[in-house]
Design an enzyme around this catalytic site. Sequence first.
Site, mmCIF file in Angstrom:
data_model
loop_
_atom_site.group_PDB
_atom_site.id
_atom_site.type_symbol
_atom_site.label_atom_id
_atom_site.label_comp_id
_atom_site.label_asym_id
_atom_site.label_seq_id
_atom_site.Cartn_x
_atom_site.Cartn_y
_atom_site.Cartn_z
ATOM 1 N N ASN A 297 -33.088 47.621 -3.940
ATOM 2 C CA ASN A 297 -33.083 47.707 -2.480
ATOM 3 C C ASN A 297 -34.370 47.336 -1.761
ATOM 4 O OD1 ASN A 297 -30.407 48.482 -1.691
ATOM 5 N ND2 ASN A 297 -30.745 50.384 -2.791
ATOM 6 N N ASP B 25 -23.516 44.855 2.371
ATOM 7 C CA ASP B 25 -23.327 46.211 2.900
ATOM 8 C C ASP B 25 -22.437 46.183 4.132
ATOM 9 O OD1 ASP B 25 -24.695 47.638 1.045
ATOM 10 O OD2 ASP B 25 -26.562 47.761 2.172
ATOM 11 N N ASP C 229 -21.888 56.980 -6.157
ATOM 12 C CA ASP C 229 -23.000 56.137 -5.681
ATOM 13 C C ASP C 229 -24.301 56.940 -5.653
ATOM 14 O OD1 ASP C 229 -24.425 54.146 -3.707
ATOM 15 O OD2 ASP C 229 -22.539 53.163 -4.208
ATOM 16 N N ASP C 230 -25.226 56.516 -4.845
ATOM 17 C CA ASP C 230 -26.571 57.084 -4.755
ATOM 18 C C ASP C 230 -26.542 58.593 -4.491
ATOM 19 O OD1 ASP C 230 -29.234 57.398 -4.375
ATOM 20 O OD2 ASP C 230 -29.423 55.964 -2.726
ATOM 21 N N TRP D 217 -29.858 40.730 5.749
ATOM 22 C CA TRP D 217 -29.076 41.899 5.375
ATOM 23 C C TRP D 217 -27.839 41.980 6.284
ATOM 24 C CZ3 TRP D 217 -27.833 46.330 8.274
ATOM 25 C CH2 TRP D 217 -27.159 47.321 7.546
ATOM 26 N N ARG E 183 -37.807 51.449 2.518
ATOM 27 C CA ARG E 183 -36.840 52.517 2.239
ATOM 28 C C ARG E 183 -37.521 53.655 1.453
ATOM 29 N NH1 ARG E 183 -31.137 52.860 -0.808
ATOM 30 N NH2 ARG E 183 -29.896 53.507 0.948
ATOM 31 N N LYS F 116 -23.054 50.610 -11.234
ATOM 32 C CA LYS F 116 -23.476 49.772 -10.097
ATOM 33 C C LYS F 116 -25.004 49.746 -10.130
ATOM 34 C CE LYS F 116 -23.263 49.710 -5.019
ATOM 35 N NZ LYS F 116 -22.792 50.464 -3.847
ATOM 36 N N TRP F 117 -25.575 48.566 -10.369
ATOM 37 C CA TRP F 117 -27.027 48.399 -10.541
ATOM 38 C C TRP F 117 -27.592 47.880 -9.216
ATOM 39 C CZ3 TRP F 117 -29.704 47.114 -15.663
ATOM 40 C CH2 TRP F 117 -31.048 46.754 -15.460
ATOM 41 N N ASP F 118 -28.288 48.734 -8.503
ATOM 42 C CA ASP F 118 -28.774 48.372 -7.170
ATOM 43 C C ASP F 118 -30.248 47.954 -7.211
ATOM 44 O OD1 ASP F 118 -28.627 48.023 -4.438
ATOM 45 O OD2 ASP F 118 -27.764 49.988 -4.037
ATOM 46 N N CYS G 288 -25.965 44.703 -7.316
ATOM 47 C CA CYS G 288 -26.039 45.053 -5.893
ATOM 48 C C CYS G 288 -27.497 44.916 -5.474
ATOM 49 C CB CYS G 288 -25.556 46.483 -5.709
ATOM 50 S SG CYS G 288 -25.615 47.057 -4.002
HETATM 51 C C1 GLA Z 1 -27.585 49.960 -1.013
HETATM 52 C C2 GLA Z 1 -26.235 49.440 -1.454
HETATM 53 C C3 GLA Z 1 -25.149 50.365 -0.952
HETATM 54 C C4 GLA Z 1 -25.388 51.759 -1.468
HETATM 55 C C5 GLA Z 1 -26.780 52.227 -1.052
HETATM 56 C C6 GLA Z 1 -27.136 53.539 -1.696
HETATM 57 O O1 GLA Z 1 -27.758 49.816 0.351
HETATM 58 O O2 GLA Z 1 -26.038 48.141 -1.011
HETATM 59 O O3 GLA Z 1 -23.884 49.912 -1.379
HETATM 60 O O4 GLA Z 1 -25.250 51.791 -2.853
HETATM 61 O O5 GLA Z 1 -27.775 51.293 -1.430
HETATM 62 O O6 GLA Z 1 -28.392 53.970 -1.352
#
Ligand code: GLA
Length: 732
Positions: free
Chosen positions: A482, A550, A368-369, A201, A445, A478-480, A528
């Site tokens: 994590n 990130d 974003d989130d 990361w 997370r 933006k499709w994340d 993402c």
């Molecule tokens: C991940 C993405 C970030 C952001 C966060 C939101 O870490 O890589 O760009 O969107 O999630 O929680």
Amino acid sequence: MAIFFQEEQKTFYLEGKDVTYAFFINEVGYAEHLYYGKKIGRDDLTCIRKSGGGSGTSIIPGRMEMWLQPGFYASYHDFPSELSFFGTGDYREPAVGYQDKTGSRVVELLYDGHEILAEKPLPAGMPGMRGGETLVLHLKDSITAFACDLYYTIYEETGVVVRRAVYRNLSTDAVRLNRAYSFTFTLPDMDYDVLSLPGAWARERAIERIPMHHGVVSVDSKRTSSSATMNPFLALARKNAGEETGDVYGFSLIYSSSYVLKAEGVNGGTTLVTGGIQDFDFSWTLEPGEGFDTPEVVLAYSDRGLGGMSRSFHDAYRDHLINPRYVKKPRPVVINNWEGTYFNFDAEKLMSIAKAVEGTGIDTFVLDDGWFGKRDDDTSGLGDWVVNTKKLKGGLTDVIACVNSLGMKFGLWFEPEMVNEDSDLFRAHPDYAIGLPNRARCRSRYQYMLDLTRKEVRDTIVDSVNRVLHENNIEYVKWDYNRNVTESFSFGRDPQRQAEFAHRYALGLYDLCERIVNANPNVFFEGCSSGGARFDPAMLYYFPQIWTSDNTDAEARTLIQYGTSMVYPLSTMSCHVSAVPNHQTGRTTSMETRADIAHLGATGYELDTTKFTTEEKVKIREQVAQYHQMEDLVLYGDLYRTENPFESNYFGFMLVAKDQKKAMLTLYQRVTKCNGDLKLFKAAGLLPDTDYFVPELNRTFKGSTLMNVGLRAAFARGDFATVTYHFVAQNA
Ligand code: GLA
């Protein structure tokens, strides 16, 4: 026509731009590799085969007499392989692991015909390269009726070769696959280095180069994701191969789940390459009549070093992988609120961020989130794709209306594959989360992964995400993603089939992408994964660009973008200018440096724009305008990596238009030197005899001068400085 079959010698010649790939069907019906490299004549190559042999060699049954003939060696272990198999004397890495109901693990896959298709079909349920004349080689085991089809596609204009295998059970009983790799490839010696892209990361895709050795060098992931730890890529580079010279073979796998790529130094001096779906924690039951499609692997040969290999991948992926709807179009220039606000925003704050960039040329606002469910931090809400009206009082409607009234598009963040324990979705369907009934799940997370192997889970996700997309004017997503899978287990699936999980997850993910990405053709999708942890070719089929890391620090980005460019075109790398001191590294770099590095990809901004001074706003307008002037080079140009930041104090990317009439060189110096060295920075990829005007110097030079003498870079005082030069061909 790119594929030729020479009947007499049973030789296949696959011919692309400057390259030939050749193999033949030998005396025993084995697909024996002959050559992959610079273009050659369609000559009979059987004279290059190995002769002689050692004591203890396992001779193919019935072929003892042949072994006794001078010059022929009838052992599978000694044939350069197109598909290696186990149990009949080949002790190298097999591409296939098979077991039938008798317990037998032996197969002998020999020629059973071939066909040439005008267009390449996609692997069932998986993304892949589009189009191209395709050879399908049918191999079959005459005793078990187990079969394998090998697919080969070559593109005349790029010279990459796309390969995959389809395993078929033509018997009347179920069989089990314990390994199902996509290909085997053999080189006649071992004088190579192995290059891979390991990382973590915030420092994705570093470059590692180690000498090839006897035994297996393996690049893999067991995370049910292609991962930041190792990218699904491996290259064999001649010891003397550098950026622009020497032979290099690259292997890039179009796959997003656990994978493995192996190079084996074997037989006292040959190199066998194989791989595909990770076979650790894998088995697959094939019922009678069923086939098993493996993911595609793209082979790129270059005699022009790593740079030549990268340009082949870039061309091939732009022309045949990335959605043609987006690939040749300017990308949105975004303002994303994540580093500007994190979870701490309301509708007014968002609108003021958007208003602050009015007139700068930034054309898309990405929320974003944190806009959905009960999401005020990362402990809750994932899975509940309904707007959080406590935070956004007028719902999304007011924010979108404001953004649109500023002439900007609106984009939204989702993490469709995930669920928080504290969510309505989890409370209603705890079994939708991947896990075992009698074992606590690892959290990562604070979230769990949804079991995409189950259709009802996918249906729920598709319905809730598509509802938001259909009810609002959303033009960018933006499709994340994590976290990675743990306790890999699917409720309700047959215990014998639990080890199908990792591949079924990939198939579920691709189905989700088909039903969300491809079903919303007017929405631009960015991938993402905690930054760039799922930056792979399969994701690029759906998402024309991916958040690269990130880590938005310009210094760190020179390394990350350099490594990523080994396989992936600049147009696929999402890169943002963020605030300083940088949130990940604490480093302060100038606005110019941050922009110059972020503009070497699909650019954008990610900071609290309400804090901009008037001068900063003017600067951003200028930067966006400059970006638009050169974005054709970023999107479709040829990349020359002129300075390697892993090995020196400098970074250099030269982008050259396909017609070589326009180019740009971005240089970066990490640490300034008082009374610095005499280093000159060479341009690359220009026409030697053409005059190029360099506006920064108000001078004109021949391409040959720029490429051989170079330029002295006028770095500003201070660390982390960039300088850019533009080149405009005169009367070309
Ligand atoms: C991940 C993405 C970030 C952001 C966060 C939101 O870490 O890589 O760009 O969107 O999630 O929680």
